[in-house]
Design an enzyme around this catalytic site. Sequence first.
Site, PDB file in Angstrom:
ATOM      1  CB  ALA A  21      -0.933  -0.013   1.198  1.00  0.00           C
ATOM      2  CG  PHE A  32      -5.830  -1.874   4.499  1.00  0.00           C
ATOM      3  CD1 PHE A  32      -6.688  -1.021   3.845  1.00  0.00           C
ATOM      4  CD2 PHE A  32      -5.758  -3.194   4.079  1.00  0.00           C
ATOM      5  CE1 PHE A  32      -7.467  -1.456   2.787  1.00  0.00           C
ATOM      6  CE2 PHE A  32      -6.543  -3.646   3.011  1.00  0.00           C
ATOM      7  CZ  PHE A  32      -7.385  -2.767   2.365  1.00  0.00           C
ATOM      8  CG  HIS A 116      -3.909  -9.348  -1.760  1.00  0.00           C
ATOM      9  ND1 HIS A 116      -3.262  -8.446  -0.960  1.00  0.00           N
ATOM     10  CD2 HIS A 116      -3.571 -10.575  -1.267  1.00  0.00           C
ATOM     11  CE1 HIS A 116      -2.572  -9.086  -0.032  1.00  0.00           C
ATOM     12  NE2 HIS A 116      -2.734 -10.379  -0.200  1.00  0.00           N
ATOM     13  CB  CYS A 148     -26.739 -16.985 -13.201  1.00  0.00           C
ATOM     14  SG  CYS A 148     -25.676 -16.363 -11.897  1.00  0.00           S
ATOM     15  CB  THR A 186       4.891  -4.181   1.801  1.00  0.00           C
ATOM     16  OG1 THR A 186       4.066  -5.176   2.378  1.00  0.00           O
ATOM     17  CG2 THR A 186       6.280  -4.737   1.528  1.00  0.00           C
TER      18      THR A 186
HETATM   19  P1  NAD Z   1       0.132  -1.575   5.025  1.00  0.00           P
HETATM   20  O1  NAD Z   1      -1.050  -0.697   4.979  1.00  0.00           O
HETATM   21  O2  NAD Z   1       0.148  -2.642   6.029  1.00  0.00           O
HETATM   22  O3  NAD Z   1       1.481  -0.730   5.198  1.00  0.00           O
HETATM   23  C1  NAD Z   1       1.897   0.286   4.362  1.00  0.00           C
HETATM   24  C2  NAD Z   1       3.415   0.440   4.417  1.00  0.00           C
HETATM   25  O4  NAD Z   1       3.796   1.523   3.564  1.00  0.00           O
HETATM   26  C3  NAD Z   1       3.983   0.765   5.814  1.00  0.00           C
HETATM   27  O5  NAD Z   1       5.101  -0.072   6.054  1.00  0.00           O
HETATM   28  C4  NAD Z   1       4.407   2.250   5.696  1.00  0.00           C
HETATM   29  O6  NAD Z   1       5.517   2.567   6.529  1.00  0.00           O
HETATM   30  C5  NAD Z   1       4.753   2.351   4.228  1.00  0.00           C
HETATM   31  N1  NAD Z   1       4.624   3.681   3.641  1.00  0.00           N
HETATM   32  C6  NAD Z   1       3.683   4.631   3.870  1.00  0.00           C
HETATM   33  N2  NAD Z   1       3.877   5.704   3.079  1.00  0.00           N
HETATM   34  C7  NAD Z   1       4.963   5.419   2.302  1.00  0.00           C
HETATM   35  C8  NAD Z   1       5.639   6.117   1.270  1.00  0.00           C
HETATM   36  N3  NAD Z   1       5.246   7.333   0.856  1.00  0.00           N
HETATM   37  N4  NAD Z   1       6.700   5.528   0.680  1.00  0.00           N
HETATM   38  C9  NAD Z   1       7.124   4.278   1.087  1.00  0.00           C
HETATM   39  N5  NAD Z   1       6.511   3.582   2.053  1.00  0.00           N
HETATM   40  C10 NAD Z   1       5.439   4.140   2.651  1.00  0.00           C
HETATM   41  O7  NAD Z   1       0.308  -2.143   3.577  1.00  0.00           O
HETATM   42  P2  NAD Z   1       0.595  -3.572   3.022  1.00  0.00           P
HETATM   43  O8  NAD Z   1       1.756  -4.176   3.726  1.00  0.00           O
HETATM   44  O9  NAD Z   1       0.624  -3.427   1.588  1.00  0.00           O
HETATM   45  O10 NAD Z   1      -0.656  -4.487   3.416  1.00  0.00           O
HETATM   46  C11 NAD Z   1      -1.943  -4.056   3.490  1.00  0.00           C
HETATM   47  C12 NAD Z   1      -2.903  -4.792   2.611  1.00  0.00           C
HETATM   48  O11 NAD Z   1      -3.834  -3.804   2.260  1.00  0.00           O
HETATM   49  C13 NAD Z   1      -2.387  -5.310   1.336  1.00  0.00           C
HETATM   50  O12 NAD Z   1      -2.923  -6.560   1.200  1.00  0.00           O
HETATM   51  C14 NAD Z   1      -2.963  -4.422   0.242  1.00  0.00           C
HETATM   52  O13 NAD Z   1      -3.579  -5.213  -0.751  1.00  0.00           O
HETATM   53  C15 NAD Z   1      -4.084  -3.717   0.885  1.00  0.00           C
HETATM   54  N6  NAD Z   1      -4.226  -2.295   0.527  1.00  0.00           N
HETATM   55  C16 NAD Z   1      -4.114  -1.919  -0.754  1.00  0.00           C
HETATM   56  C17 NAD Z   1      -4.215  -0.594  -1.095  1.00  0.00           C
HETATM   57  C18 NAD Z   1      -4.061  -0.222  -2.544  1.00  0.00           C
HETATM   58  O14 NAD Z   1      -4.473  -1.002  -3.407  1.00  0.00           O
HETATM   59  N7  NAD Z   1      -3.450   0.937  -2.817  1.00  0.00           N
HETATM   60  C19 NAD Z   1      -4.429   0.373  -0.116  1.00  0.00           C
HETATM   61  C20 NAD Z   1      -4.581  -0.055   1.206  1.00  0.00           C
HETATM   62  C21 NAD Z   1      -4.460  -1.399   1.522  1.00  0.00           C
END
Ligand code: NAD
Length: 244
Positions: A21, A32, A116, A148, A186
Amino acid sequence: MIQEAADIIKKANRVTAFTGAGISVESGIPPFRGENGLWSKYDPGFLDISYFHSNPLESWKLIKEIFYDFFGKATPNKAHYGLAEMEKAGFLDAIITQNIDNLHQKSGSRKIFEFHGDSRDLVCVSCGKKYPVTEIGLDNLPPECTNCGGVLKPDFIFFGEQIPEPARTNSFREAEISDLFILIGTTGEVTPASEIPFIAKENGAKIIEINIAKSSYTDRITNIFLQGKATEMISGLVKELREY
Ligand code: NAD
């Protein structure tokens, strides 16, 4: 550090980016977790598959608001475009993304494994038929299958669902054959996706990590930690690689 990371990328044979994310935060999509995360505003229960089956309308009202009205307006940022440029220049072989926002596709990346699923398609919970969301529209909720009459759900996974194929198999395969993984934005808290970088490391891959804060990978498997925003770090890497 950026120069050192670029040198490792140049020397690697097979490079995979693993995105979460955080790569889309600078496109205006919150993650999230954390202070301004989506879960501080919404109850994640509406994305539970059993809740969806019993309350499709209630679930769909929030799905539309978050994943279509809000995420749908977002555009790729320099980090997404940077990865697409790296792929074109031969420095990146594949992207495994946990995101469902389509921003890697929109920025021009080609080989993307959506672990996902994605929000472009809707799938019928009764007959399994898929439709592009643009064909069905979301004016009438819950959207219905024209084949359906079953309820349609977004083709991304809800809590309690299996990881889609072939994205699952392809992603774990990258962890076996890549000699470099670049982790971007992530936390490493969502299983089974979070296992992929650990498997890559066990198979001998080096790990470059980009994040504004330490994650569950940083002190365990990361070789080079580029602490900072995804846009800045990837633009820095691309600049170094362009001069190669
Ligand atoms: P997460 O929400 O758990 O964590 C986000 C990570 O991004 C954190 O480690 C944070 O420190 C880092 N971060 C925040 N801003 C940043 C930046 N500008 N540059 C670099 N890093 C930054 O996210 P996750 O680990 O991907 O897991 C959450 C789940 O939620 C995933 O399965 C994902 O599919 C889903 N999700 C997806 C979206 C999307 O599609 N954009 C958005 C929210 C959540």
